[in-house]
Scaffold this active site. Structure first.
Site, short mmCIF file in Angstrom:
data_model
loop_
_atom_site.label_atom_id
_atom_site.label_comp_id
_atom_site.label_asym_id
_atom_site.label_seq_id
_atom_site.Cartn_x
_atom_site.Cartn_y
_atom_site.Cartn_z
NE ARG A 45 -3.78 -2.38 1.98
CZ ARG A 45 -4.53 -2.83 0.99
NH1 ARG A 45 -4.77 -2.06 -0.06
NH2 ARG A 45 -5.06 -4.05 1.03
CG ASP A 46 1.41 5.58 -2.30
OD1 ASP A 46 1.97 5.60 -3.40
OD2 ASP A 46 1.56 6.50 -1.45
CB ILE A 47 3.64 5.79 2.62
CG1 ILE A 47 3.80 5.86 4.12
CG2 ILE A 47 4.16 7.03 1.93
CD1 ILE A 47 5.26 5.80 4.57
CG ASN B 132 4.03 9.07 -12.11
OD1 ASN B 132 3.26 9.40 -13.02
ND2 ASN B 132 3.64 9.03 -10.84
CD GLU C 261 6.81 12.01 -5.19
OE1 GLU C 261 6.83 11.30 -4.16
OE2 GLU C 261 5.89 12.76 -5.48
CB VAL C 262 10.35 5.96 -5.53
CG1 VAL C 262 11.23 4.81 -5.07
CG2 VAL C 262 9.74 6.70 -4.34
CG HIS D 102 6.59 3.10 -8.35
ND1 HIS D 102 7.86 3.62 -8.54
CD2 HIS D 102 5.78 4.18 -8.21
CE1 HIS D 102 7.81 4.93 -8.50
NE2 HIS D 102 6.56 5.31 -8.31
CG HIS E 261 1.13 5.01 -8.55
ND1 HIS E 261 1.24 5.60 -7.30
CD2 HIS E 261 2.25 5.38 -9.24
CE1 HIS E 261 2.37 6.30 -7.25
NE2 HIS E 261 3.00 6.18 -8.39
P1 DGP Z 1 6.03 8.39 -7.90
O1 DGP Z 1 5.80 9.87 -7.97
O2 DGP Z 1 5.25 7.68 -8.97
O3 DGP Z 1 7.49 8.02 -7.89
O4 DGP Z 1 5.37 7.93 -6.54
C1 DGP Z 1 6.07 7.41 -5.44
C2 DGP Z 1 5.02 6.94 -4.45
O5 DGP Z 1 5.68 6.21 -3.44
C3 DGP Z 1 4.23 8.03 -3.75
O6 DGP Z 1 2.84 7.85 -4.06
C4 DGP Z 1 4.48 7.83 -2.28
C5 DGP Z 1 5.04 6.43 -2.21
N1 DGP Z 1 6.05 6.21 -1.18
C6 DGP Z 1 7.18 6.94 -0.99
N2 DGP Z 1 7.89 6.44 0.03
C7 DGP Z 1 7.21 5.36 0.48
C8 DGP Z 1 7.43 4.40 1.51
O7 DGP Z 1 8.43 4.43 2.24
N3 DGP Z 1 6.49 3.43 1.67
C9 DGP Z 1 5.38 3.34 0.86
N4 DGP Z 1 4.52 2.35 1.12
N5 DGP Z 1 5.14 4.23 -0.11
C10 DGP Z 1 6.04 5.22 -0.31
#
Ligand code: DGP
Length: 126
Positions: free
Chosen positions: A34-36, A96, A104-105, A109, A111
């Site tokens: 799950r997204d944080i 993304n 961001e990461v 991934h 979503h």
């Molecule tokens: P993006 O912009 O597509 O790279 O989205 C990165 C997503 O990752 C964002 O929706 C928040 C999520 N996220 C960032 N750090 C963490 C984490 O430590 N744990 C989880 N579960 N989600 C995270």
């Protein structure tokens, strides 16, 4: 083309067990959690266990087994979360990539977003 993968990214740390996650599904080559910062009632991130920075990197260099596993995982997650078209719900998948994708990461991934109407696909740039 050489893709650069930073193994200090947060999802690499999740895969190494250095940071906890709320796992939805784990298979041989895929982890979903799950997204944080959920943007919808269902907001699941699906990542390959391999070191791929973006979807195009994965599509170019992952093995057939990884690609099949990742794709089948998406069907399982949609069914499990009750958003499958089979359940008359629906969802949006977003991946993304890079600066223009506002990633961001830097670990691939998808979503999976569902549980409400998602609105327009692309918002004005910020
Ligand atoms: P993006 O912009 O597509 O790279 O989205 C990165 C997503 O990752 C964002 O929706 C928040 C999520 N996220 C960032 N750090 C963490 C984490 O430590 N744990 C989880 N579960 N989600 C995270």
């Amino acid at each position: 083309m050489a893709y650069h993968y930073d193994d200090q990214n947060i999802f690499a740390k999740i895969l190494r067990g250095e940071i906890p996650n709320d796992t939805v599904l784990e298979t041989d080559h895929t982890l979903a959690f799950r997204d944080i910062e959920p943007q919808a009632p269902v907001h699941v991130l699906v990542i390959p266990k391999g070191a791929y920075v973006s979807y195009d990197h994965f599509a170019a260099e992952a093995s057939d087994a990884e690609i099949v596993d990742y794709t089948r995982a998406i069907a399982k997650i949609c069914a499990q979360e009750g958003v499958s078209i089979d359940a008359n719900e629906g969802y949006r998948i977003i991946s993304n990539a890079g600066a223009h994708g506002v990633q961001e990461v830097p670990h691939l991934h998808l979503h999976i977003l569902g549980g409400r109407r998602m609105g327009r696909m692309v918002q004005p740039a910020k």
